[in-house]
Structures are given as C-alpha cells and as structure tokens.
Scaffold this active site. Structure first.
Site, short mmCIF file in Angstrom:
data_model
loop_
_atom_site.label_atom_id
_atom_site.label_comp_id
_atom_site.label_asym_id
_atom_site.label_seq_id
_atom_site.Cartn_x
_atom_site.Cartn_y
_atom_site.Cartn_z
N LEU A 30 10.30 -20.64 -4.91
CA LEU A 30 9.44 -19.60 -4.28
C LEU A 30 8.13 -19.76 -4.77
O LEU A 30 8.03 -19.74 -6.17
CB LEU A 30 10.02 -18.24 -4.45
CG LEU A 30 9.09 -17.11 -3.99
CD1 LEU A 30 8.82 -17.08 -2.45
CD2 LEU A 30 9.38 -15.86 -4.32
N HIS A 52 2.91 3.71 -9.07
CA HIS A 52 2.45 2.49 -9.24
C HIS A 52 3.91 1.74 -10.06
O HIS A 52 4.25 0.61 -9.88
CB HIS A 52 1.29 2.16 -10.32
CG HIS A 52 0.12 2.51 -9.37
ND1 HIS A 52 -0.05 1.93 -8.11
CD2 HIS A 52 -0.91 3.11 -9.69
CE1 HIS A 52 -1.06 2.40 -7.65
NE2 HIS A 52 -1.91 2.96 -8.67
N ASP A 78 0.80 -1.07 -0.05
CA ASP A 78 0.01 -0.06 0.04
C ASP A 78 1.00 1.31 0.07
O ASP A 78 2.12 1.32 0.45
CB ASP A 78 -0.91 0.13 1.44
CG ASP A 78 -2.19 0.92 1.09
OD1 ASP A 78 -2.36 1.50 0.07
OD2 ASP A 78 -2.95 1.05 2.08
C1 FPP Z 1 -1.40 0.53 -3.32
O1 FPP Z 1 -0.99 1.60 -3.71
C2 FPP Z 1 -1.14 -0.60 -4.50
C3 FPP Z 1 -1.89 -1.21 -5.33
C4 FPP Z 1 -3.53 -0.69 -5.46
C5 FPP Z 1 -1.49 -2.32 -6.21
C6 FPP Z 1 -0.62 -1.90 -7.22
C7 FPP Z 1 0.64 -2.70 -7.07
C8 FPP Z 1 1.72 -2.66 -7.70
C9 FPP Z 1 1.88 -1.67 -8.84
C10 FPP Z 1 2.96 -3.47 -7.59
C11 FPP Z 1 2.69 -4.60 -9.02
C12 FPP Z 1 1.67 -5.08 -9.30
C13 FPP Z 1 1.28 -6.03 -9.87
C14 FPP Z 1 -0.17 -6.08 -10.52
C15 FPP Z 1 1.97 -7.05 -9.93
P1 FPP Z 1 -2.43 2.89 -3.65
O2 FPP Z 1 -2.70 3.28 -4.98
O3 FPP Z 1 -3.51 2.22 -2.48
O4 FPP Z 1 -1.53 3.90 -2.73
P2 FPP Z 1 -2.44 4.95 -1.81
O5 FPP Z 1 -3.14 4.32 -0.86
O6 FPP Z 1 -1.32 5.85 -1.23
O7 FPP Z 1 -3.40 5.84 -2.72
#
Ligand code: FPP
Length: 251
Positions: free
Chosen positions: A139, A45, A28
């Site tokens: 893994l 992201h 997060d």
């Molecule tokens: C949280 O940040 C993250 C996510 C919703 C998922 C995104 C994850 C990644 C980009 C890592 C790799 C992804 C994949 C698909 C393998 P947020 O957008 O909730 O952040 P915020 O709470 O600060 O707005």
C-alpha cells in the site's frame, strides 16, 4: 478483497467488489466529534489518529493500492498556534510509534506537500519514514501534510520553467509528472467525512474524474464498515470519463 453486504448487513463472500485502486480521504470532524462529547479538541485528534490506523489496516485488507490522507493543509497554519503545534506533534508521534508496524505490513510512506515551512527535526523524521519504507509496495500511503492543491500546481510550474521546458512540450501528461503524485494513478474515490461538501484545495488536479463520497459521520467514527459502504457505493457508480454509456459498455 472486499465483500459486499447481504440483506442482513453481513459480509457476503460470494459477492466480491472491485476496490478502488486509489482512495483519497479528507479526514474531517475530529473537533466536532470531541465537542459533541464535551471533550477537548485534542481528544478528537487522538481518536482521529487511532481511526487512521484502522483505516490503513482496512485498506491493506481490501487490497487498495494507494491511500492519500489530508492531514494538514497549507491553510491549517491559520489555526490557533497551540493546535498547529498539536498537529505537528501528532505526525511526529505517529511516525515514532507506527513506522515499524507500517513497514512490516508493506506500507510505503510518501509525503505530499512542502517540507520547507516545517520544523527541521520533523522534516528529517518525515524524510526518514519515506526513505525507510521506499521499497514497500503493498500500500502506498501518501500523507498530505502542509499540502495545498493550488500550491502544488504553482510549484510544478516553477520546476517546469526552471527545467527550461519549451512551450510545445507542455501538455497535461507533462504537468501531471511534475506533481507530487506524478507516478501514481489518479484517485478513483475521494471521501470526505463530517458532512462538509467541498474539496478544500485537496488534489484539485488529480481528482478531476474521481467519484466523490460525502458522509455526515465524523472522522473518528468512520471505521472499516463505513469504508466498506463507501466502496459499495463506488461500485454502483458508472464512470464515463466523458464518453457515452454505449462506448463504456463496449469497451
Ligand atoms: C479534521 O478535524 C482533521 C484534521 C485537521 C487533521 C487531523 C488528522 C488526524 C489527527 C489524523 C492523523 C493525523 C496525522 C498527522 C497523520 P477538524 O479539526 O477539522 O475537525 P472540525 O472541523 O470538527 O473542527
């Protein structure tokens, strides 16, 4: 193996720690990481995805056997359509770009969640990545994508009913076997980055006896050393599984 840290904060190879067998991470804070730097959310992201590579590598190095990441929840469909599209594209790109290296490093990819609402081309790609790596065992990387813990339990119950299982056969072991993680150990350690203190529908059955580690660090900054700190903290915890200290000490 994973070394503890000496008083100078350097790895101390004489003090090795037991890694958790299964680590689950709620990644997060990508958006807030970007906002704090005046950058678009997409950049958060992107950096979050780069960090995922580092953490997968660290898990291989630390001899963690299962890593489960929460990449897209059943609730994330409520985000603006452009961001939903971006998260779908990220998964597609990660598979295209990283599959070979993950496979070369013995990583087995599994998908947790519902494929049915995902675009057919991406469904195929996810399926291909899982099939391609299915014999790897260094893994297991569970990618929770279009995943919700409550939905997982509902789907499990539906399949139990469809299989005609009678009431007397239903117990915790049986329900467990019908979950996406049915053949895997439960998570030992659940990590959530970015300072939020909740599970958000992630592995709500499997994490019943997990240890929890919450850190204010945003996901793009949660690197190998942050992971080591979480594992050191995990090693300090005493897991009782409902028993007394005395029972654990004699076990
Ligand atoms: C949280 O940040 C993250 C996510 C919703 C998922 C995104 C994850 C990644 C980009 C890592 C790799 C992804 C994949 C698909 C393998 P947020 O957008 O909730 O952040 P915020 O709470 O600060 O707005």
């Amino acid at each position: 193996m994973i070394a503890a840290l000496n008083p100078n904060g350097e790895p101390d190879m004489t003090t090795l720690l037991a890694p958790p067998r299964h680590i689950a991470i709620i990644m997060d804070g990508n958006g807030r990481w970007a906002k704090a730097r005046g950058l678009p959310r997409a950049e958060g992201h992107r950096q979050g995805t780069e960090n995922l590579r580092r953490i997968i590598r660290a898990c291989v190095e630390f001899d963690v056997k299962v890593l489960t990441i929460y990449a897209f929840s059943t609730e994330n469909w409520r985000r603006p359509p452009l961001e939903v599209r971006l998260l779908m594209t990220i998964l597609e790109t990660v598979i295209d770009r990283e599959l070979k290296e993950l496979n070369d490093n013995g990583v087995q990819i599994r998908h947790l969640g519902r494929l049915d609402q995902i675009a057919p081309a991406l469904q195929k790609k996810i399926q291909y990545a899982c099939d391609f790596t299915q014999h790897n065992s260094r893994l297991i990387l569970n990618v929770a994508f279009n995943y919700g813990g409550r939905d997982e339990i509902v789907q499990a119950i539906r399949r139990i009913v469809a299989d005609g299982v009678t009431e007397d056969k239903i117990d915790e072991d049986l329900l467990n076997r019908y979950l996406y993680t049915g053949d895997l150990p439960d998570p030992d350690l659940v990590i959530r980055t970015s300072g939020e203190l909740r599970l958000s529908n992630f592995l709500i059955w499997q994490a019943a006896y997990a240890e929890y580690y919450f850190t204010p660090t945003y996901w793009p900054d949660f690197d190998k050393e942050e992971l080591r700190k979480a594992i050191i903290e995990y090693n300090r915890r005493k897991r009782r599984f409902g028993m007394t200290d005395e029972q654990i000490d004699t076990a």
